[in-house]
Design an enzyme around this catalytic site. Structure first.
Site, PDB file in Angstrom:
ATOM      1  N   GLN B 128      85.181  83.657  -2.869  1.00 42.64           N
ATOM      2  CA  GLN B 128      85.455  82.731  -1.774  1.00 42.64           C
ATOM      3  C   GLN B 128      86.700  83.147  -1.002  1.00 42.64           C
ATOM      4  O   GLN B 128      87.800  83.137  -1.553  1.00 42.64           O
ATOM      5  CB  GLN B 128      85.657  81.328  -2.374  1.00 42.64           C
ATOM      6  CG  GLN B 128      86.037  80.263  -1.373  1.00 42.64           C
ATOM      7  CD  GLN B 128      86.122  78.893  -2.033  1.00 42.64           C
ATOM      8  OE1 GLN B 128      86.213  78.786  -3.257  1.00 42.64           O
ATOM      9  NE2 GLN B 128      86.113  77.850  -1.231  1.00 42.64           N
ATOM     10  N   GLY B 129      86.537  83.479   0.271  1.00 42.64           N
ATOM     11  CA  GLY B 129      87.676  83.916   1.080  1.00 42.64           C
ATOM     12  C   GLY B 129      88.192  82.817   1.989  1.00 42.64           C
ATOM     13  O   GLY B 129      87.921  82.811   3.186  1.00 42.64           O
ATOM     14  N   TYR B 130      88.919  81.898   1.424  1.00 46.03           N
ATOM     15  CA  TYR B 130      89.477  80.795   2.202  1.00 46.03           C
ATOM     16  C   TYR B 130      91.003  80.945   2.360  1.00 46.03           C
ATOM     17  O   TYR B 130      91.518  81.107   3.440  1.00 46.03           O
ATOM     18  CB  TYR B 130      89.179  79.441   1.527  1.00 46.03           C
ATOM     19  CG  TYR B 130      87.837  78.827   1.861  1.00 46.03           C
ATOM     20  CD1 TYR B 130      86.795  79.574   2.412  1.00 46.03           C
ATOM     21  CD2 TYR B 130      87.597  77.477   1.611  1.00 46.03           C
ATOM     22  CE1 TYR B 130      85.571  79.003   2.697  1.00 46.03           C
ATOM     23  CE2 TYR B 130      86.371  76.897   1.904  1.00 46.03           C
ATOM     24  CZ  TYR B 130      85.362  77.660   2.443  1.00 46.03           C
ATOM     25  OH  TYR B 130      84.164  77.080   2.722  1.00 46.03           O
ATOM     26  N   SER B 131      91.731  80.828   1.232  1.00 40.70           N
ATOM     27  CA  SER B 131      93.193  80.771   1.300  1.00 40.70           C
ATOM     28  C   SER B 131      93.797  82.055   1.860  1.00 40.70           C
ATOM     29  O   SER B 131      93.262  83.156   1.663  1.00 40.70           O
ATOM     30  CB  SER B 131      93.781  80.548  -0.110  1.00 40.70           C
ATOM     31  OG  SER B 131      93.413  79.287  -0.585  1.00 40.70           O
ATOM     32  N   SER B 165      89.442  84.377  -6.464  1.00 43.94           N
ATOM     33  CA  SER B 165      89.057  84.485  -7.873  1.00 43.94           C
ATOM     34  C   SER B 165      87.919  85.487  -8.031  1.00 43.94           C
ATOM     35  O   SER B 165      86.938  85.438  -7.288  1.00 43.94           O
ATOM     36  CB  SER B 165      88.596  83.129  -8.412  1.00 43.94           C
ATOM     37  OG  SER B 165      89.667  82.236  -8.401  1.00 43.94           O
ATOM     38  N   GLU B 248      80.420  70.928  -4.211  1.00 48.44           N
ATOM     39  CA  GLU B 248      81.037  70.853  -5.537  1.00 48.44           C
ATOM     40  C   GLU B 248      81.168  69.380  -5.886  1.00 48.44           C
ATOM     41  O   GLU B 248      82.182  68.760  -5.606  1.00 48.44           O
ATOM     42  CB  GLU B 248      82.410  71.534  -5.487  1.00 48.44           C
ATOM     43  CG  GLU B 248      83.155  71.558  -6.804  1.00 48.44           C
ATOM     44  CD  GLU B 248      82.734  72.722  -7.666  1.00 48.44           C
ATOM     45  OE1 GLU B 248      83.493  73.676  -7.742  1.00 48.44           O
ATOM     46  OE2 GLU B 248      81.637  72.682  -8.263  1.00 48.44           O
ATOM     47  N   GLU B 372      99.807  67.067  -4.502  1.00 48.90           N
ATOM     48  CA  GLU B 372     100.414  66.387  -3.354  1.00 48.90           C
ATOM     49  C   GLU B 372      99.373  66.124  -2.269  1.00 48.90           C
ATOM     50  O   GLU B 372      99.363  65.059  -1.655  1.00 48.90           O
ATOM     51  CB  GLU B 372     101.573  67.227  -2.805  1.00 48.90           C
ATOM     52  CG  GLU B 372     102.780  67.309  -3.750  1.00 48.90           C
ATOM     53  CD  GLU B 372     102.504  68.068  -5.047  1.00 48.90           C
ATOM     54  OE1 GLU B 372     101.692  69.015  -5.031  1.00 48.90           O
ATOM     55  OE2 GLU B 372     103.084  67.691  -6.089  1.00 48.90           O
TER      56      GLU B 372
END
Lengths: 381, 394
Positions: B128-131, B165, B248, B372
């Protein structure tokens, strides 16, 4: 997977209870209760017990009850908790009726449970040790056989709803163990109401000095052990936990309403992250405690006594902590007015502290859980 | 779903696992979970194909795409049995649980034909290429650029993703990138599918506090996404990216709780053996952990219900904060129960497991939305409190 979704009927019961209590046990009425220091609203009690059958929920149909599950009972008790409603509901439906079901003879149950189910009587239990996680492990009341009946002696310093109750169930020590006696109103015992910190719940002292009871006042067949009453103790704790969760919801709603209106630095204080996060953390804890209460209630019918008690203890430990912190935070986040008699958070703080000691504080329940987990081989659960 | 059918499904899963999670796959038991995600990668890929052969990959997918169409309750039963048997961490999870359902919902027929069978078969793995370094909690701040190549219609990608990951074990990556020059925030984004094995992509492992390297930085320098590998349209990236996160539903969390229960069980066993069980303070914390885990189970069941009430919504919103903090607390409790032994690194497998728990659970409260951010969501979406100020971006 157990289905924890409430049914439409259960939702309806919850909504109707909340609506009735909003109307009949609102902030004004609560103040009147506190001022009168009776801890009991007889008219409201007649409505919920006689007309709405709140005490009939879990009583079997053959005993005049509705034969519903602990979930329905938990939902109405939760609603009563929200309003700190001055009703002997917990005493009657979550303590007395389950104790009868657990240890009384079928004959005694058939005689008393229909009266509870019909709302004819309020009932309570004179737990020997009200502050203990095992409230039957010790009792100051003794019974001795005399002339075909019994003589009872002892002082129970705190009995919840002692004055409101038409029937007090008294566990007493007999030579061969515990026996359960029924004290009907006017049986010759003395009750004396006590002034308490939490003025929304009635507490009285019960005194018996050579009190003569006939043989049929004894409700059990031939003695019982605290273990035999485990499911009743579990129900009583689950009921208190439901009530605590309801009270926490209500005091948190007071907080949310206040921080949503109060303006400082040109903004409502609800827009400050320090305030938001504290409210949100309480919501997580409320979701946790409420899931535990309703989960344990839904699981109750399928579980063995040990598991029932463990889950009820878990619910109590979570709910006691939750309510105290919710009330404490409410005062804090209300600022100065939170400290005034005029605003309601202090009523919840007082309830939180008083109820946390009933039938065992959070740490005693945790110790009982630890004893179970750490004493024997840990099972895969 | 009748209890009988669920019980039959559980029995079927148990029987299959006891027969297949054996022999050469035996070393995989309990391995490859969070904190241990880079363990035995080749064998775990083979295990994915073994699972696929038994029809146990993608059991929640519709039959059309090779799934079993299992209900939520049935998927939970499968996850619980899998966890109970010590089934290894699933390298195929991102494909099965995230991009697969997204393609079933939003993909073109050609994309579905190209990608779904290989996910189902356990032959292609996804990450997964998000962050990005500047887009963590603030995901809409992605800066990775995608530029359309006029000659081919392909998209050329430049930029960096991080915390990816298992990228080093994967074949494909889905990427949220900025396709509109000068756009900010949720606008002008595109959702692309890229093969990892191509020039212009470099994967560098990131060593974690536990010593392992489950995640990576992925660098893009003109890497190519083919024209037909855009999901949705250019400009719709945010909608697709957030819809993906919605798939999810937390079904795997009940399986995760089986692992939590085993960890707590191990903590209890060690406490009895080493005398920590005599400490009143540790007894309280152990009991509190038990109560929290029980409540978590019921909370997950509530969260999985389609309950539109305020309570239902709050149960869903609060779930991640609850389990991640519970788990992190358990990690510390485990080390406190171990006492000085917790500091000794000697390969003892039980201590290793608890030390991994202690270290990796530090990530639980960060990934997938930090605590948070979770609290903001609870306050804003659950309680209707005012939203956080958003800087100068829309």
């Amino acid at each position: 997977m157990m289905d924890l979704q409430l049914t439409d009927d259960q939702r309806l019961i919850r909504q109707q209870a909340a609506r009735l209590l909003a109307d009949r046990a609102g902030p004004q009425q609560l103040r009147q209760t506190v001022a009168a220091a009776t801890g009991f609203d007889a008219a409201l009690w007649r409505t919920v017990a006689r007309q709405l059958g709140w005490c009939a929920m879990t009583i079997a149909e053959r005993h005049g009850g509705l034969g519903l599950s602990l979930t329905e009972l938990s939902l109405v008790v939760e609603a009563a908790g929200e309003r700190l409603a001055p009703l002997p509901l917990w005493s009657t439906a979550c303590a007395a009726a389950p104790l009868l079901s657990a240890v009384a003879t079928e004959e005694a149950r058939a005689a008393i449970l229909p009266r509870i189910a019909a709302g004819e009587i309020a009932a309570t239990v004179a737990w020997g040790d009200l502050g203990a996680a095992d409230p039957l492990a010790a009792t100051p009341v003794t019974a001795v056989p005399a002339n075909g009946g019994y003589l009872l002696d002892g002082l129970v310093t705190q009995v919840v709803d002692a004055e409101a109750a038409d029937l007090v169930l008294v566990p007493a020590r007999l030579a061969q163990g515990l026996a359960l006696f029924a004290l009907e109103r006017g049986a010759g015992h003395e009750t004396r109401q006590i002034e308490t910190l939490d003025a929304t719940r009635q507490i009285g002292a019960l005194e018996m000095r050579g009190l003569r009871l006939s043989a049929d006042a004894r409700l059990d067949a031939d003695g019982f052990t605290p273990r035999a009453a485990a499911s009743a103790i579990a129900t009583a704790n689950l009921g208190l936990a439901a009530e605590q969760v309801g009270a926490a919801r209500a005091v948190m709603d007071l907080t949310l309403a206040y921080v949503g209106e109060r303006v400082q630095f040109g903004r409502v204080i609800a827009s400050f992250q320090a305030v938001k996060h504290r409210c949100a953390r309480l919501e997580v804890d409320l979701a946790e405690a409420r899931a535990m209460v309703l989960g344990a209630a839904a699981n109750f019918a399928n579980a063995e006594d040990d598991e029932r008690l463990l889950e009820a203890r878990a619910a109590r430990a979570l709910a006691s902590d939750l309510l105290f912190r919710a009330a404490e935070e409410s005062i804090q986040l209300h600022g100065g007015v939170g400290f005034t008699w005029e605003y309601d958070p202090h009523l919840y703080l007082k309830r939180a502290q008083a109820v946390s000691a009933l039938l065992g504080s959070a740490d005693r329940h945790l110790e009982a859980i630890a004893e179970h987990l750490l004493a024997e081989a840990c099972h895969e659960r | 779903m009748s209890d009988d059918r669920l019980a039959a499904l559980r029995a079927e899963v148990r029987a299959w696992l006891s027969e297949h999670l054996a022999g050469r796959f035996e070393p995989l038991r309990w391995r490859g979970h969070a904190g241990d995600g880079d363990a035995l990668p080749e064998l775990r890929k083979e295990w994915e194909r073994e699972l696929a052969g038994g029809g146990w990959t993608c059991p929640g997918w519709p039959a059309e795409w090779g799934g079993r169409g299992l209900s939520v309750a049935e998927q939970v039963a499968f996850q619980e049995e899998y966890a109970r048997a010590g089934g290894p961490g699933r390298i195929g999870h991102i494909g099965e649980g995230l991009i697969g359902p997204t393609l079933i919902e939003f993909g073109t027929p050609a994309q579905q034909q190209r990608f779904l069978p290989a996910i189902r078969a356990g032959t292609e793995f996804w990450c997964q290429g998000y962050s990005e370094p500047q887009a963590g909690s603030d995901l809409a701040n992605v800066r990775t650029r995608a530029r359309r190549e006029d000659a081919t219609g392909d998209w050329l990608v430049h930029g960096q993703k991080v915390w990816t990951s298992l990228a080093h074990l994967s074949d494909w990556i889905f990427v949220l990138a900025r396709s509109e020059e000068g756009s900010t925030g949720r606008h002008g984004l595109i959702f692309l599918l890229l093969a990892l094995d191509q020039p212009g992509i470099e994967i560098r492992p990131i060593r974690q506090i536990g010593g392992g390297a489950e995640f990576n930085s992925v660098f893009f320098d003109g890497a190519r996404a083919r024209a037909e590998h855009v999901v949705g349209a250019a400009g719709e990236g945010w909608r697709i990216a957030t819809a993906l996160l919605g798939f999810e539903r937390g079904i795997s969390t009940l399986g995760q709780q089986m692992a939590f229960a085993q960890e707590l069980d191990l903590v209890c066993r060690i406490a009895r053996e080493n005398g920590a069980a005599r400490s009143p303070e540790l007894r309280q914390r152990i009991a509190r952990a038990w109560a929290g885990l029980r409540a978590m189970r019921y909370l997950a069941m509530r969260a999985l219900c389609d309950d539109a009430s305020r309570e239902g919504r709050l149960a869903r919103l609060g779930y991640k904060y609850h389990w991640s903090n519970w788990h992190r607390d358990l990690g510390r409790l485990a080390m406190d129960v171990l006492g000085p032994d917790g500091n000794v690194v000697d390969g003892d497998p039980r201590r290793e497991r608890l030390r991994r728990l202690f270290l990796f659970s530090r990530a639980d409260t960060i990934y997938g939305g930090t605590s948070e951010i979770q609290l903001n969501l609870i306050a804003e979406q659950g309680l209707g409190m005012p939203r956080e100020p958003r800087g100068d971006r829309s």
